[in-house]
Design a protein around this motif. Structure first.
Motif, PDB file in Angstrom:
ATOM      1  N   THR A  94       0.940   6.545  -3.490  1.00  0.00           N
ATOM      2  CA  THR A  94       0.298   5.420  -4.180  1.00  0.00           C
ATOM      3  C   THR A  94       0.835   4.131  -3.591  1.00  0.00           C
ATOM      4  OG1 THR A  94       2.001   5.421  -5.879  1.00  0.00           O
ATOM      5  CG2 THR A  94       0.027   6.719  -6.327  1.00  0.00           C
ATOM      6  N   PHE A  95      -0.053   3.190  -3.491  1.00  0.00           N
ATOM      7  CA  PHE A  95       0.309   1.938  -2.853  1.00  0.00           C
ATOM      8  C   PHE A  95       0.486   0.807  -3.862  1.00  0.00           C
ATOM      9  CE2 PHE A  95      -1.969   4.416   0.333  1.00  0.00           C
ATOM     10  CZ  PHE A  95      -1.025   4.445   1.349  1.00  0.00           C
ATOM     11  N   ASP A  96       0.514   1.165  -5.116  1.00  0.00           N
ATOM     12  CA  ASP A  96       0.647   0.133  -6.137  1.00  0.00           C
ATOM     13  C   ASP A  96       2.054  -0.484  -6.131  1.00  0.00           C
ATOM     14  OD1 ASP A  96      -1.956   0.565  -6.898  1.00  0.00           O
ATOM     15  OD2 ASP A  96      -1.397   2.021  -8.449  1.00  0.00           O
ATOM     16  N   ASP A  97       3.047   0.315  -5.770  1.00  0.00           N
ATOM     17  CA  ASP A  97       4.422  -0.167  -5.816  1.00  0.00           C
ATOM     18  C   ASP A  97       4.825  -0.927  -4.552  1.00  0.00           C
ATOM     19  OD1 ASP A  97       4.571   1.109  -8.246  1.00  0.00           O
ATOM     20  OD2 ASP A  97       5.375   2.962  -7.376  1.00  0.00           O
ATOM     21  N   VAL A  98       4.121  -0.618  -3.458  1.00  0.00           N
ATOM     22  CA  VAL A  98       4.495  -1.223  -2.184  1.00  0.00           C
ATOM     23  C   VAL A  98       3.490  -2.321  -1.839  1.00  0.00           C
ATOM     24  CG1 VAL A  98       4.910  -0.752   0.248  1.00  0.00           C
ATOM     25  CG2 VAL A  98       5.386   1.008  -1.454  1.00  0.00           C
ATOM     26  N   PRO A  99       3.973  -3.501  -1.515  1.00  0.00           N
ATOM     27  CA  PRO A  99       3.045  -4.564  -1.127  1.00  0.00           C
ATOM     28  C   PRO A  99       2.506  -4.315   0.279  1.00  0.00           C
ATOM     29  CG  PRO A  99       5.292  -5.374  -1.059  1.00  0.00           C
ATOM     30  CD  PRO A  99       5.349  -3.977  -1.574  1.00  0.00           C
ATOM     31  N   LEU A 100       1.179  -4.023   0.367  1.00  0.00           N
ATOM     32  CA  LEU A 100       0.522  -3.770   1.649  1.00  0.00           C
ATOM     33  C   LEU A 100      -0.669  -4.697   1.780  1.00  0.00           C
ATOM     34  CD1 LEU A 100       0.492   0.129   1.668  1.00  0.00           C
ATOM     35  CD2 LEU A 100       1.939  -1.325   3.051  1.00  0.00           C
ATOM     36  N   PRO A 101      -1.098  -4.909   3.012  1.00  0.00           N
ATOM     37  CA  PRO A 101      -2.294  -5.731   3.193  1.00  0.00           C
ATOM     38  C   PRO A 101      -3.513  -5.039   2.572  1.00  0.00           C
ATOM     39  CG  PRO A 101      -1.194  -5.319   5.304  1.00  0.00           C
ATOM     40  CD  PRO A 101      -0.489  -4.529   4.262  1.00  0.00           C
ATOM     41  N   VAL A 102      -4.513  -5.840   2.230  1.00  0.00           N
ATOM     42  CA  VAL A 102      -5.735  -5.348   1.579  1.00  0.00           C
ATOM     43  C   VAL A 102      -6.444  -4.339   2.476  1.00  0.00           C
ATOM     44  CG1 VAL A 102      -7.978  -6.067   0.687  1.00  0.00           C
ATOM     45  CG2 VAL A 102      -5.974  -7.461   0.240  1.00  0.00           C
ATOM     46  N   GLU A 103      -6.492  -4.562   3.780  1.00  0.00           N
ATOM     47  CA  GLU A 103      -7.170  -3.657   4.712  1.00  0.00           C
ATOM     48  C   GLU A 103      -6.503  -2.283   4.700  1.00  0.00           C
ATOM     49  OE1 GLU A 103      -9.986  -3.424   6.580  1.00  0.00           O
ATOM     50  OE2 GLU A 103     -10.410  -5.239   5.449  1.00  0.00           O
ATOM     51  N   THR A 104      -5.204  -2.253   4.625  1.00  0.00           N
ATOM     52  CA  THR A 104      -4.486  -0.979   4.599  1.00  0.00           C
ATOM     53  C   THR A 104      -4.798  -0.231   3.317  1.00  0.00           C
ATOM     54  OG1 THR A 104      -2.714  -2.002   5.870  1.00  0.00           O
ATOM     55  CG2 THR A 104      -2.216   0.076   4.813  1.00  0.00           C
ATOM     56  N   LYS A 105      -4.875  -0.967   2.193  1.00  0.00           N
ATOM     57  CA  LYS A 105      -5.217  -0.335   0.922  1.00  0.00           C
ATOM     58  C   LYS A 105      -6.646   0.204   0.961  1.00  0.00           C
ATOM     59  CE  LYS A 105      -2.089  -2.683  -2.252  1.00  0.00           C
ATOM     60  NZ  LYS A 105      -1.975  -3.497  -3.456  1.00  0.00           N
ATOM     61  N   LYS A 106      -7.568  -0.583   1.558  1.00  0.00           N
ATOM     62  CA  LYS A 106      -8.962  -0.135   1.661  1.00  0.00           C
ATOM     63  C   LYS A 106      -9.047   1.116   2.537  1.00  0.00           C
ATOM     64  CE  LYS A 106     -11.449  -4.455   0.927  1.00  0.00           C
ATOM     65  NZ  LYS A 106     -12.359  -5.432   1.546  1.00  0.00           N
ATOM     66  N   SER A 107      -8.304   1.099   3.622  1.00  0.00           N
ATOM     67  CA  SER A 107      -8.293   2.244   4.532  1.00  0.00           C
ATOM     68  C   SER A 107      -7.755   3.488   3.822  1.00  0.00           C
ATOM     69  CB  SER A 107      -7.468   1.919   5.755  1.00  0.00           C
ATOM     70  OG  SER A 107      -7.375   3.020   6.605  1.00  0.00           O
ATOM     71  N   ALA A 108      -6.690   3.304   3.049  1.00  0.00           N
ATOM     72  CA  ALA A 108      -6.098   4.415   2.308  1.00  0.00           C
ATOM     73  C   ALA A 108      -7.084   4.925   1.256  1.00  0.00           C
ATOM     74  CB  ALA A 108      -4.794   3.989   1.662  1.00  0.00           C
ATOM     75  N   LEU A 109      -7.785   3.999   0.592  1.00  0.00           N
ATOM     76  CA  LEU A 109      -8.780   4.408  -0.407  1.00  0.00           C
ATOM     77  C   LEU A 109      -9.935   5.169   0.248  1.00  0.00           C
ATOM     78  CD1 LEU A 109      -8.881   1.313  -2.783  1.00  0.00           C
ATOM     79  CD2 LEU A 109      -7.979   3.593  -3.276  1.00  0.00           C
ATOM     80  N   ARG A 110     -10.367   4.735   1.424  1.00  0.00           N
ATOM     81  CA  ARG A 110     -11.444   5.438   2.135  1.00  0.00           C
ATOM     82  C   ARG A 110     -10.986   6.841   2.544  1.00  0.00           C
ATOM     83  NH1 ARG A 110     -12.542   0.324   5.309  1.00  0.00           N
ATOM     84  NH2 ARG A 110     -14.073  -0.727   4.009  1.00  0.00           N
ATOM     85  N   ALA A 111      -9.740   6.940   2.983  1.00  0.00           N
ATOM     86  CA  ALA A 111      -9.192   8.245   3.361  1.00  0.00           C
ATOM     87  C   ALA A 111      -9.130   9.165   2.139  1.00  0.00           C
ATOM     88  CB  ALA A 111      -7.811   8.085   3.983  1.00  0.00           C
ATOM     89  N   GLU A 112      -8.700   8.599   1.009  1.00  0.00           N
ATOM     90  CA  GLU A 112      -8.645   9.365  -0.237  1.00  0.00           C
ATOM     91  C   GLU A 112     -10.055   9.783  -0.656  1.00  0.00           C
ATOM     92  OE1 GLU A 112      -7.102  11.130  -3.766  1.00  0.00           O
ATOM     93  OE2 GLU A 112      -6.220  10.617  -1.836  1.00  0.00           O
ATOM     94  N   GLU A 113     -10.997   8.848  -0.528  1.00  0.00           N
ATOM     95  CA  GLU A 113     -12.391   9.138  -0.870  1.00  0.00           C
ATOM     96  C   GLU A 113     -12.921  10.288   0.006  1.00  0.00           C
ATOM     97  OE1 GLU A 113     -16.756   6.933  -0.792  1.00  0.00           O
ATOM     98  OE2 GLU A 113     -14.994   5.898  -0.032  1.00  0.00           O
ATOM     99  N   GLN A 114     -12.632  10.232   1.284  1.00  0.00           N
ATOM    100  CA  GLN A 114     -13.096  11.271   2.214  1.00  0.00           C
ATOM    101  C   GLN A 114     -12.460  12.626   1.883  1.00  0.00           C
ATOM    102  OE1 GLN A 114     -15.544  10.722   4.348  1.00  0.00           O
ATOM    103  NE2 GLN A 114     -15.530  12.883   4.873  1.00  0.00           N
TER     104      GLN A 114
END
Length: 111
Positions: free
Chosen positions: A7-27
């Motif tokens: 989960t990326f809620d605890d770690v401050p990451l750029p928005v693009e990285t979060k979107k990429s992670a969400l797309r990977a999770e979605e896939q």
């Protein structure tokens, strides 16, 4: 089994990285659900096939039962025919002896 996604809620990451992670999770979820759906459809098809086979088996068992009953009835009928034939043969033997007696009497009477 897929690796757990952090989960990326605890770690401050750029928005693009979060979107990429969400797309990977979605896939990953889409692949899992598609795979599960395929398995469910295969299982449903197998269940329908087994159900069809059970119905066919029940029909064949009923047919065999009917044929067995018919064979039993024919056996009983054949037994009664054989017993009747035995009685007819016994009467025929008795009648042949009587016939011989009448033939002998006729020859004696006509002589």
């Amino acid at each position: 089994k897929p690796a757990p996604v952090p989960t990326f809620d605890d770690v401050p990451l750029p928005v693009e990285t979060k979107k990429s992670a969400l797309r990977a999770e979605e896939q990953r979820l889409l692949t899992t659900f598609t795979s599960d759906l395929d398995k469910i459809q295969e299982t449903r098809a197998k269940i329908e096939e087994v159900s069809s086979m059970v119905g066919l088996f029940a029909t064949k068992v009923a047919e065999q039962t009917e044929q067995s009953d018919e064979c039993y009835d024919l056996t009983q009928q054949s037994t009664s025919y054989v017993e009747g034939a035995q009685k007819h043969l016994e009467r025929a033997i008795e009648n042949s002896n009587s016939y011989r007696f009448y033939v002998v009497c006729w020859f004696l009477g006509s002589a």
